[in-house]
Design a protein around this motif. Structure first.
Motif, mmCIF file in Angstrom:
data_model
loop_
_atom_site.group_PDB
_atom_site.id
_atom_site.type_symbol
_atom_site.label_atom_id
_atom_site.label_comp_id
_atom_site.label_asym_id
_atom_site.label_seq_id
_atom_site.Cartn_x
_atom_site.Cartn_y
_atom_site.Cartn_z
ATOM 1 N N ALA A 41 0.809 -1.236 -0.121
ATOM 2 C CA ALA A 41 -0.012 -0.078 -0.072
ATOM 3 C C ALA A 41 0.897 1.213 0.031
ATOM 4 O O ALA A 41 0.711 2.260 -0.672
ATOM 5 C CB ALA A 41 -1.069 0.023 1.096
ATOM 6 N N LEU A 42 1.815 1.071 0.791
ATOM 7 C CA LEU A 42 2.824 2.287 0.820
ATOM 8 C C LEU A 42 3.615 2.605 -0.445
ATOM 9 O O LEU A 42 3.786 3.716 -1.000
ATOM 10 C CB LEU A 42 3.770 2.396 2.004
ATOM 11 C CG LEU A 42 3.222 2.380 3.432
ATOM 12 C CD1 LEU A 42 4.360 1.937 4.445
ATOM 13 C CD2 LEU A 42 2.705 3.733 3.660
ATOM 14 N N GLN A 43 3.932 1.362 -1.167
ATOM 15 C CA GLN A 43 4.659 1.549 -2.429
ATOM 16 C C GLN A 43 3.869 2.163 -3.472
ATOM 17 O O GLN A 43 4.392 2.742 -4.442
ATOM 18 C CB GLN A 43 5.295 0.057 -2.675
ATOM 19 C CG GLN A 43 6.395 -0.333 -2.071
ATOM 20 C CD GLN A 43 6.688 -1.665 -2.300
ATOM 21 O OE1 GLN A 43 5.677 -2.649 -2.492
ATOM 22 N NE2 GLN A 43 7.985 -2.056 -2.117
ATOM 23 N N ARG A 44 2.498 2.091 -3.286
ATOM 24 C CA ARG A 44 1.516 2.621 -4.011
ATOM 25 C C ARG A 44 1.395 4.067 -4.187
ATOM 26 O O ARG A 44 0.946 4.633 -5.162
ATOM 27 C CB ARG A 44 0.004 1.819 -3.725
ATOM 28 C CG ARG A 44 -0.803 1.289 -5.099
ATOM 29 C CD ARG A 44 -1.968 0.949 -4.416
ATOM 30 N NE ARG A 44 -2.682 1.465 -3.210
ATOM 31 C CZ ARG A 44 -2.888 0.461 -2.283
ATOM 32 N NH1 ARG A 44 -2.896 -0.829 -2.390
ATOM 33 N NH2 ARG A 44 -3.538 1.136 -1.198
ATOM 34 N N ASN A 45 1.763 4.723 -2.883
ATOM 35 C CA ASN A 45 1.430 6.103 -2.685
ATOM 36 C C ASN A 45 3.001 6.670 -1.886
ATOM 37 O O ASN A 45 3.158 6.713 -0.834
ATOM 38 C CB ASN A 45 0.396 6.030 -1.665
ATOM 39 C CG ASN A 45 -0.304 7.711 -1.320
ATOM 40 O OD1 ASN A 45 0.652 8.468 -1.703
ATOM 41 N ND2 ASN A 45 -1.167 7.737 -0.794
ATOM 42 N N PRO A 46 3.818 6.895 -3.105
ATOM 43 C CA PRO A 46 5.039 7.476 -2.432
ATOM 44 C C PRO A 46 4.868 8.642 -1.193
ATOM 45 O O PRO A 46 6.032 8.685 -0.584
ATOM 46 C CB PRO A 46 5.608 7.963 -3.756
ATOM 47 C CG PRO A 46 5.006 7.156 -4.846
ATOM 48 C CD PRO A 46 3.747 7.110 -4.440
ATOM 49 N N ILE A 57 -4.465 5.150 12.523
ATOM 50 C CA ILE A 57 -3.128 5.336 12.185
ATOM 51 C C ILE A 57 -2.716 4.951 10.884
ATOM 52 O O ILE A 57 -2.037 5.771 9.719
ATOM 53 C CB ILE A 57 -2.308 4.922 13.108
ATOM 54 C CG1 ILE A 57 -2.432 5.667 14.503
ATOM 55 C CG2 ILE A 57 -0.753 4.895 12.934
ATOM 56 C CD1 ILE A 57 -1.823 4.738 15.874
ATOM 57 N N LEU A 58 -2.931 3.630 10.162
ATOM 58 C CA LEU A 58 -2.418 3.140 9.218
ATOM 59 C C LEU A 58 -3.270 3.732 8.129
ATOM 60 O O LEU A 58 -2.728 4.010 6.806
ATOM 61 C CB LEU A 58 -2.574 1.816 9.148
ATOM 62 C CG LEU A 58 -1.598 1.059 9.972
ATOM 63 C CD1 LEU A 58 -1.696 -0.216 10.132
ATOM 64 C CD2 LEU A 58 0.094 1.396 9.741
ATOM 65 N N ALA A 59 -4.694 4.186 8.262
ATOM 66 C CA ALA A 59 -5.503 4.674 7.072
ATOM 67 C C ALA A 59 -5.012 5.941 6.538
ATOM 68 O O ALA A 59 -5.070 6.310 5.529
ATOM 69 C CB ALA A 59 -6.798 4.726 7.405
ATOM 70 N N GLN A 60 -4.453 6.685 7.464
ATOM 71 C CA GLN A 60 -3.730 8.164 7.256
ATOM 72 C C GLN A 60 -2.685 8.086 6.176
ATOM 73 O O GLN A 60 -2.616 9.000 5.539
ATOM 74 C CB GLN A 60 -2.931 8.516 8.445
ATOM 75 C CG GLN A 60 -3.855 9.031 9.488
ATOM 76 C CD GLN A 60 -2.737 9.486 10.678
ATOM 77 O OE1 GLN A 60 -1.690 9.840 10.549
ATOM 78 N NE2 GLN A 60 -3.546 9.482 11.923
ATOM 79 N N TYR A 61 -2.112 6.741 6.155
ATOM 80 C CA TYR A 61 -1.172 6.606 4.927
ATOM 81 C C TYR A 61 -1.595 6.020 3.886
ATOM 82 O O TYR A 61 -0.734 5.532 2.902
ATOM 83 C CB TYR A 61 0.251 5.855 5.605
ATOM 84 C CG TYR A 61 0.602 6.659 6.704
ATOM 85 C CD1 TYR A 61 1.571 7.513 6.366
ATOM 86 C CD2 TYR A 61 0.344 6.472 8.017
ATOM 87 C CE1 TYR A 61 1.962 8.658 7.585
ATOM 88 C CE2 TYR A 61 0.715 7.014 9.125
ATOM 89 C CZ TYR A 61 1.853 8.115 8.648
ATOM 90 O OH TYR A 61 2.363 8.806 9.775
ATOM 91 N N GLY A 62 -2.941 6.027 3.609
ATOM 92 C CA GLY A 62 -3.547 5.378 2.587
ATOM 93 C C GLY A 62 -3.655 3.838 2.369
ATOM 94 O O GLY A 62 -3.882 3.302 1.330
ATOM 95 N N VAL A 63 -3.483 3.184 3.595
ATOM 96 C CA VAL A 63 -3.670 1.847 3.742
ATOM 97 C C VAL A 63 -5.097 1.319 3.621
ATOM 98 O O VAL A 63 -5.701 2.099 4.552
ATOM 99 C CB VAL A 63 -2.556 1.267 4.804
ATOM 100 C CG1 VAL A 63 -2.879 -0.260 5.014
ATOM 101 C CG2 VAL A 63 -1.287 1.681 4.699
ATOM 102 N N GLU A 64 -5.636 0.360 2.931
ATOM 103 C CA GLU A 64 -6.890 0.125 2.973
ATOM 104 C C GLU A 64 -7.357 -0.852 3.961
ATOM 105 O O GLU A 64 -6.309 -1.734 4.433
ATOM 106 C CB GLU A 64 -7.048 -0.676 1.592
ATOM 107 C CG GLU A 64 -6.922 0.302 0.507
ATOM 108 C CD GLU A 64 -7.850 1.073 0.004
ATOM 109 O OE1 GLU A 64 -9.170 1.078 0.576
ATOM 110 O OE2 GLU A 64 -7.607 2.271 -0.860
#
Lengths: 246, 246
Positions: free
Chosen positions: A134-139, B117-124
């Protein structure tokens, strides 16, 4: 219910989170700056004046010394706070640039670092894998994640440096004037000292109590600790000034 | 290669991570304490002595005032640093206890906070779900995760408070003695002032340069900034003392 529904529930909970307010105490940076300025301002000019009184210096010179100290201390602490906040902001900017470059130049290493961070908390490879993807998708989010989770750095407020400087300096002046007031009105230093001790101890007690309240510590304990610092510092200054003068 | 193999690769990378050393600059807390003590120690007694020289106070009294200030400043800053570190440790202990209670009493809310916390970084949700489950499996790691990532708190070193106090106080004394040395040997304050200015400016330049080197800033810029603080503080103390004395 399968896993998918489980995670949907988790998301619903997340969206309801705003209704739950945790009462964790967050000491604001402004409060910290005020405490820094007032506690040093109440203590050092007080101790200096006490020390000079012990060395039989007249009130007029003690006042000159006290006011010079308050000016110098306010500027030194204020400018020091300004440069510290500035240097923190510069540090953040440099590390941000480095992380931005690294997720482009060494993406595998950065991905492994995310894995490392989560593995520390007992999360298994098949569990943290999707988060890494997921992080790799969104630099941009990935860089933010590394700044906070790898380096523990928070984005600094750009206006913070100036405000911090002014808050510390002003607080130091407010604190520093209190012990000097008696020397303005009582020409004989040993008499002014008595009034200064009473006035400053009361101010230290009140300040320590309020400080304890704002930092989430026991107010009475905080009041006593604050008075203790002032008393020890001025007793030391008093004794040392007597020795140096002799 | 399926997903499982992908994540295995990620784990291999993670284990190889030790070979890659990132050159992020980490300013140690000891360095910060030394900087705090020396920079204030060089500046405030210097400015105080300059201010008193401007008010035609003899060297002997300036020395008494300077030494009293150094003693008071070292104790005030040292004890202040001690109590600040202590109060930080207390704060950590209180928050730790609260988190430990909350993952038992309101586990769903705490799980939703991890999700947040994780959703803030665009994690689904389907990506962070397994991480939440992993933390739920391991309450100690879950608490550590919340302390660091929700509250941004690092476990404090229990010996830090005392060391911090001693480091700051000692650094303040070392810095504070430098500008006072000329007043010990030159009885006429206005002449001692000249020597004190030269000696302290050189010390501020060297200190600023070394400070810049250790904090990862440009050493020359840091040297100039440090000298600037000293100069502004003592010019202000000098002028104000002249006005108060008149």
């Amino acid at each position: 219910m399968g896993e998918i529904n489980g995670y949907t529930d988790l998301e619903k909970q997340r969206l309801l989170l705003n209704e739950h307010e945790e009462k964790h105490f967050m000491s604001s940076e402004v409060v910290r700056d005020i405490i820094l300025g007032v506690s040093d301002g109440l203590t050092v000019p007080f101790a200096l004046a006490a020390g000079l009184s012990g060395a039989n210096v007249p009130s007029s010179i003690i006042l000159v010394a006290g006011v010079a100290e308050v000016a110098a201390g306010a500027i030194s602490m204020g400018l020091g706070g300004y440069l510290a906040a500035k240097s923190e902001a510069d540090h953040y900017a440099r590390e941000l640039k480095r992380e931005q470059e690294e997720i482009v130049s060494v993406p595998d290493i950065e991905a492994a670092e995310v894995a490392e961070i989560l593995a520390q908390y007992g999360v298994e490879p098949h569990e943290y894998g999707p988060v890494v993807s997921a992080l790799q998708r969104n630099p941009d989010a990935w860089v933010d994640f590394m700044m906070k989770f790898e380096l523990g750095l928070e984005k600094p407020d750009p206006r913070r440096a100036l405000w911090s400087a002014l808050t510390i300096a002003f607080s130091y002046i407010v604190g520093g004037i209190v012990p000097l007031v008696p020397y303005m009105v009582i020409p004989i230093a040993t008499r002014a000292l008595g009034a200064s001790v009473v006035l400053t101890l009361v101010a230290l007690l009140i300040f320590g109590f309020v400080k304890g309240h704002f930092t989430g510590n026991q107010p009475f304990k905080s009041a006593l600790q604050t008075v203790l610092i002032g008393a020890v510092a001025s007793a030391a200054a008093f004794s040392i000034a007597k020795v140096v003068k002799a």
